[in-house]
Write a protein that holds these residues in place. Structure first.
Motif, PDB file in Angstrom:
ATOM      1  N   ARG A  25      83.196  23.779  23.304  1.00  0.00           N
ATOM      2  CA  ARG A  25      84.322  22.719  23.629  1.00  0.00           C
ATOM      3  C   ARG A  25      84.814  22.686  25.184  1.00  0.00           C
ATOM      4  NH1 ARG A  25      88.597  23.823  19.047  1.00  0.00           N
ATOM      5  NH2 ARG A  25      87.266  23.815  17.330  1.00  0.00           N
ATOM      6  N   GLU A  26      84.818  21.453  25.580  1.00  0.00           N
ATOM      7  CA  GLU A  26      85.192  21.169  26.963  1.00  0.00           C
ATOM      8  C   GLU A  26      86.549  20.575  26.851  1.00  0.00           C
ATOM      9  OE1 GLU A  26      83.800  21.894  29.865  1.00  0.00           O
ATOM     10  OE2 GLU A  26      82.006  22.731  29.067  1.00  0.00           O
ATOM     11  N   PRO A  27      87.493  20.826  27.766  1.00  0.00           N
ATOM     12  CA  PRO A  27      87.531  21.860  28.767  1.00  0.00           C
ATOM     13  C   PRO A  27      87.514  23.156  28.156  1.00  0.00           C
ATOM     14  CG  PRO A  27      89.662  20.798  28.604  1.00  0.00           C
ATOM     15  CD  PRO A  27      88.896  20.038  27.863  1.00  0.00           C
ATOM     16  N   PRO A  28      87.087  24.103  28.809  1.00  0.00           N
ATOM     17  CA  PRO A  28      87.312  25.664  28.338  1.00  0.00           C
ATOM     18  C   PRO A  28      88.858  26.078  28.246  1.00  0.00           C
ATOM     19  CG  PRO A  28      86.585  25.746  30.618  1.00  0.00           C
ATOM     20  CD  PRO A  28      86.598  23.909  30.251  1.00  0.00           C
ATOM     21  N   ILE A  29      89.071  26.973  27.448  1.00  0.00           N
ATOM     22  CA  ILE A  29      90.652  27.482  27.546  1.00  0.00           C
ATOM     23  C   ILE A  29      90.921  28.055  28.840  1.00  0.00           C
ATOM     24  CG2 ILE A  29      91.996  29.118  26.228  1.00  0.00           C
ATOM     25  CD1 ILE A  29      90.013  28.753  23.705  1.00  0.00           C
ATOM     26  N   ALA A  30      89.873  28.721  29.361  1.00  0.00           N
ATOM     27  CA  ALA A  30      90.271  29.631  30.773  1.00  0.00           C
ATOM     28  C   ALA A  30      89.032  29.449  31.471  1.00  0.00           C
ATOM     29  CB  ALA A  30      90.793  30.829  30.388  1.00  0.00           C
ATOM     30  N   GLY A  31      89.061  29.363  32.679  1.00  0.00           N
ATOM     31  CA  GLY A  31      87.934  29.572  33.509  1.00  0.00           C
ATOM     32  C   GLY A  31      88.319  30.206  34.832  1.00  0.00           C
ATOM     33  N   SER A  32      87.186  30.345  35.783  1.00  0.00           N
ATOM     34  CA  SER A  32      87.287  31.282  36.810  1.00  0.00           C
ATOM     35  C   SER A  32      88.578  31.098  37.763  1.00  0.00           C
ATOM     36  CB  SER A  32      86.423  30.961  37.796  1.00  0.00           C
ATOM     37  OG  SER A  32      84.999  31.253  37.202  1.00  0.00           O
ATOM     38  N   ALA A  33      89.171  29.829  37.864  1.00  0.00           N
ATOM     39  CA  ALA A  33      90.494  29.530  38.534  1.00  0.00           C
ATOM     40  C   ALA A  33      91.600  30.206  38.001  1.00  0.00           C
ATOM     41  CB  ALA A  33      90.604  28.147  38.936  1.00  0.00           C
ATOM     42  N   ASP A  34      91.718  30.556  36.607  1.00  0.00           N
ATOM     43  CA  ASP A  34      92.571  31.221  36.169  1.00  0.00           C
ATOM     44  C   ASP A  34      92.842  32.561  35.942  1.00  0.00           C
ATOM     45  OD1 ASP A  34      93.429  28.677  34.863  1.00  0.00           O
ATOM     46  OD2 ASP A  34      91.823  28.846  33.485  1.00  0.00           O
ATOM     47  N   ILE A  35      91.597  33.300  36.397  1.00  0.00           N
ATOM     48  CA  ILE A  35      91.400  34.691  36.532  1.00  0.00           C
ATOM     49  C   ILE A  35      92.040  35.448  37.692  1.00  0.00           C
ATOM     50  CG2 ILE A  35      89.834  36.524  36.337  1.00  0.00           C
ATOM     51  CD1 ILE A  35      88.055  34.627  34.666  1.00  0.00           C
ATOM     52  N   ALA A  36      92.731  36.276  37.671  1.00  0.00           N
ATOM     53  CA  ALA A  36      93.433  37.093  38.918  1.00  0.00           C
ATOM     54  C   ALA A  36      92.821  38.201  39.213  1.00  0.00           C
ATOM     55  CB  ALA A  36      94.870  37.356  38.592  1.00  0.00           C
ATOM     56  N   ASP A  37      92.105  38.821  38.185  1.00  0.00           N
ATOM     57  CA  ASP A  37      91.399  40.284  38.264  1.00  0.00           C
ATOM     58  C   ASP A  37      90.453  40.451  37.146  1.00  0.00           C
ATOM     59  OD1 ASP A  37      91.667  42.704  39.641  1.00  0.00           O
ATOM     60  OD2 ASP A  37      91.811  43.524  37.666  1.00  0.00           O
TER      61      ASP A  37
END
Length: 156
Positions: free
Chosen positions: A64-76
């Protein structure tokens, strides 16, 4: 990066959400966010076949789009050893994404979600409960492979 993660195709992976405050002590210190151009996604698998098509272990999935989380949501992102001393990746999300990711995964309890890097599905698992601040991808074949995947994502 085509063929970068062939070791993951046969791996028995587990996706687990961690509750707030459960971030391992190993994550203290400098954050290792995904580097520019690396696309990390946590997506719901659509049982009706609606979404972006992807392959995983011989199965065609609809993500499904949009994803639940993507690269921009990741801190570490970094490799860790899980409670059973198996190599894995710990992915910690940015605070501003916590509630959205929690709500998105809460709506998926009992359904499947996929984690992909650069369009390649690394794992598919049934969501057991809502995610908090982080998630764990465990069951990777070796520490070296967990380190290589973390390095590909973060460049570090």
């Amino acid at each position: 990066m085509r063929g970068a993660f062939p070791f993951l195709l046969g791996a028995a992976l587990v996706l687990a959400g961690c509750m707030p405050g459960a971030t391992p002590g190993a994550l203290a210190g400098k954050d290792h966010a995904p580097r520019a151009g690396v696309d990390v996604r946590l997506s719901a698998v659509d049982a009706d076949g609606k979404g972006r098509q992807a392959q995983w272990q011989g199965e065609t999935l609809a993500l499904r789009e949009p994803p639940i989380a993507g690269s921009a949501d990741i801190a570490d992102v970094r490799y860790v050893l899980d409670e059973a001393k198996q190599p894995g990746l710990q992915i910690r999300y940015r605070p501003e994404a916590h509630q959205r990711i929690h709500d998105g995964t809460e709506a998926l309890v009992g359904q499947r979600a996929a984690l992909s890097v650069d369009g390649r599905v690394l794992m598919v698992a049934t969501v057991k409960g809502p995610f908090g601040e982080s998630m764990m991808l465990s069951g990777l074949p070796s520490i070296a492979e967990a380190q290589a995947l973390a390095k590909h994502i973060t460049g570090q």
